[in-house]
Design a protein around this motif. Structure first.
Motif, PDB file in Angstrom:
ATOM      1  N   THR A   1       0.846  -1.229  -0.061  1.00  0.00           N
ATOM      2  CA  THR A   1      -0.005  -0.125  -0.039  1.00  0.00           C
ATOM      3  C   THR A   1       0.875   1.104   0.064  1.00  0.00           C
ATOM      4  O   THR A   1       1.959   1.356   0.585  1.00  0.00           O
ATOM      5  N   PRO A   2       0.550   2.268  -0.759  1.00  0.00           N
ATOM      6  CA  PRO A   2       1.372   3.530  -0.841  1.00  0.00           C
ATOM      7  C   PRO A   2       1.410   4.158   0.517  1.00  0.00           C
ATOM      8  O   PRO A   2       2.250   4.922   0.573  1.00  0.00           O
ATOM      9  N   LEU A   3       0.545   3.722   1.374  1.00  0.00           N
ATOM     10  CA  LEU A   3       0.508   4.489   2.768  1.00  0.00           C
ATOM     11  C   LEU A   3       1.939   3.975   3.572  1.00  0.00           C
ATOM     12  O   LEU A   3       2.300   4.718   4.231  1.00  0.00           O
ATOM     13  N   SER A   4       2.318   3.035   2.909  1.00  0.00           N
ATOM     14  CA  SER A   4       3.801   2.588   3.452  1.00  0.00           C
ATOM     15  C   SER A   4       5.044   3.860   3.363  1.00  0.00           C
ATOM     16  O   SER A   4       5.765   3.881   4.167  1.00  0.00           O
ATOM     17  N   ILE A   5       4.687   4.661   2.487  1.00  0.00           N
ATOM     18  CA  ILE A   5       5.759   5.877   2.168  1.00  0.00           C
ATOM     19  C   ILE A   5       5.790   6.850   3.520  1.00  0.00           C
ATOM     20  O   ILE A   5       6.659   6.935   3.897  1.00  0.00           O
ATOM     21  N   ILE A   6       4.671   7.121   4.009  1.00  0.00           N
ATOM     22  CA  ILE A   6       4.495   7.909   5.045  1.00  0.00           C
ATOM     23  C   ILE A   6       5.008   7.132   6.232  1.00  0.00           C
ATOM     24  O   ILE A   6       5.696   7.904   7.251  1.00  0.00           O
ATOM     25  N   LEU A   7       4.756   5.897   6.454  1.00  0.00           N
ATOM     26  CA  LEU A   7       4.912   4.992   7.817  1.00  0.00           C
ATOM     27  C   LEU A   7       6.433   4.543   7.641  1.00  0.00           C
ATOM     28  O   LEU A   7       6.615   3.963   8.551  1.00  0.00           O
ATOM     29  N   ASP A   8       7.322   4.594   6.514  1.00  0.00           N
ATOM     30  CA  ASP A   8       8.465   4.067   6.569  1.00  0.00           C
ATOM     31  C   ASP A   8       9.429   4.836   7.439  1.00  0.00           C
ATOM     32  O   ASP A   8       9.361   5.960   8.252  1.00  0.00           O
ATOM     33  N   ALA A   9      10.459   3.727   7.995  1.00  0.00           N
ATOM     34  CA  ALA A   9      11.042   4.264   9.273  1.00  0.00           C
ATOM     35  C   ALA A   9      12.214   5.358   8.720  1.00  0.00           C
ATOM     36  O   ALA A   9      12.419   6.099   9.479  1.00  0.00           O
ATOM     37  N   ASN A  10      12.496   5.452   7.432  1.00  0.00           N
ATOM     38  CA  ASN A  10      13.376   6.704   7.142  1.00  0.00           C
ATOM     39  C   ASN A  10      12.654   7.267   5.477  1.00  0.00           C
ATOM     40  O   ASN A  10      12.852   6.597   4.499  1.00  0.00           O
ATOM     41  N   VAL A  11      11.948   8.181   5.848  1.00  0.00           N
ATOM     42  CA  VAL A  11      11.224   8.676   4.481  1.00  0.00           C
ATOM     43  C   VAL A  11      12.379   9.525   3.569  1.00  0.00           C
ATOM     44  O   VAL A  11      12.863  10.555   4.176  1.00  0.00           O
ATOM     45  N   ASN A  12      12.604   9.081   2.516  1.00  0.00           N
ATOM     46  CA  ASN A  12      13.581   9.976   1.633  1.00  0.00           C
ATOM     47  C   ASN A  12      12.813  10.194   0.340  1.00  0.00           C
ATOM     48  O   ASN A  12      12.824   9.314  -0.700  1.00  0.00           O
ATOM     49  N   LEU A  13      12.093  11.414   0.141  1.00  0.00           N
ATOM     50  CA  LEU A  13      11.334  11.730  -1.042  1.00  0.00           C
ATOM     51  C   LEU A  13      12.244  11.900  -2.276  1.00  0.00           C
ATOM     52  O   LEU A  13      11.949  12.273  -3.401  1.00  0.00           O
ATOM     53  N   GLY A  14      13.723  12.120  -1.859  1.00  0.00           N
ATOM     54  CA  GLY A  14      14.593  12.308  -2.910  1.00  0.00           C
ATOM     55  C   GLY A  14      15.103  11.051  -3.691  1.00  0.00           C
ATOM     56  O   GLY A  14      15.711  11.275  -4.602  1.00  0.00           O
ATOM     57  N   ARG A  15      14.622   9.921  -3.174  1.00  0.00           N
ATOM     58  CA  ARG A  15      15.169   8.750  -3.919  1.00  0.00           C
ATOM     59  C   ARG A  15      14.506   8.806  -5.320  1.00  0.00           C
ATOM     60  O   ARG A  15      13.469   9.221  -5.793  1.00  0.00           O
ATOM     61  N   GLN A  16      15.508   8.060  -6.084  1.00  0.00           N
ATOM     62  CA  GLN A  16      15.083   8.057  -7.824  1.00  0.00           C
ATOM     63  C   GLN A  16      13.779   7.442  -7.950  1.00  0.00           C
ATOM     64  O   GLN A  16      13.695   6.509  -7.391  1.00  0.00           O
ATOM     65  N   GLY A  17      12.810   8.217  -8.914  1.00  0.00           N
ATOM     66  CA  GLY A  17      11.795   7.189  -8.950  1.00  0.00           C
ATOM     67  C   GLY A  17      10.533   7.393  -7.910  1.00  0.00           C
ATOM     68  O   GLY A  17       9.442   6.965  -8.243  1.00  0.00           O
TER      69      GLY A  17
END
Length: 196
Positions: free
Chosen positions: A103-119
């Motif tokens: 689920t895309p909600l995992s992006i918010i819940l991730d231990a280390n959110v890094n929106l700079g990751r490629q793609g």
């Protein structure tokens, strides 16, 4: 009034009419903000794919845990231990379960959110004095995406999850209460299975 000042007049009118045009918040700042959230409680309004509206309370404990309790509805959504469980009393079987990573909600819940990751970020814009970021798991783009809306100073206001079948679920947050402790049992899928 000379010609030159006449040419500047429309620009001045625009500047005065929109004094608080927000700057787009950077992805680094949004990542920092999401990583700073540990525990959050908020009332929410949810617009479901079929257009119906639900309300309730969401409890978030990063990383990896969320609990959606609905008002006037015994349905419960829990994420914990890398899994999501949907407890629906109308279902004859047990809860519907699947990996949180799907689920895309995992992006918010991730231990280390890094929106700079490629793609990861497929959209980053300023709209109606808010910053809108659309993100997906670069390894699993087929699982859908999450569109997050932030106001300035940086605050998450809503998200729209588009799942793998294109269905959209919108969650609009109320005032967020941050910090404090929550018992791990609140997020335990096994505890809820035992309770039911």
């Amino acid at each position: 009034m000379n010609i030159r000042s006449l040419a500047l007049a429309p620009a001045l009118v625009l500047a005065l009419a929109f004094p608080a045009l927000a700057e787009r918040i950077s992805l680094n700042e949004i990542s920092r903000y999401l990583n700073s959230l540990t525990t959050v409680t908020s009332e929410f309004t949810q617009v479901n794919p079929d257009g119906t509206v639900s309300t309730g309370t969401v409890y978030i404990q990063r990383p990896g845990r969320v609990r959606f309790e609905y008002n006037n509805d015994p349905t419960l959504v829990l994420a914990s231990g890398g899994n999501v469980a949907i407890f629906d009393p109308k279902s004859n079987g047990g809860p519907q379960q699947y990996p949180l990573s799907e689920t895309p909600l995992s992006i918010i819940l991730d231990a280390n959110v890094n929106l700079g990751r490629q793609g990861m970020v497929v959209g980053h814009s300023e709209r109606d004095n808010a910053t809108v970021v659309t993100a997906q798991d670069p390894q699993r783009p087929q699982n859908g995406n999450i569109q997050m809306v932030f106001t300035s100073p940086t605050e998450l206001r809503q998200w729209v999850v588009t799942d793998d079948s294109g269905q959209k679920t919108t969650v609009i947050l109320g005032e967020m209460r941050k910090g404090g402790s929550m018992p791990a049992s609140r997020f335990s899928i096994q505890n809820e299975l035992n309770r039911r």
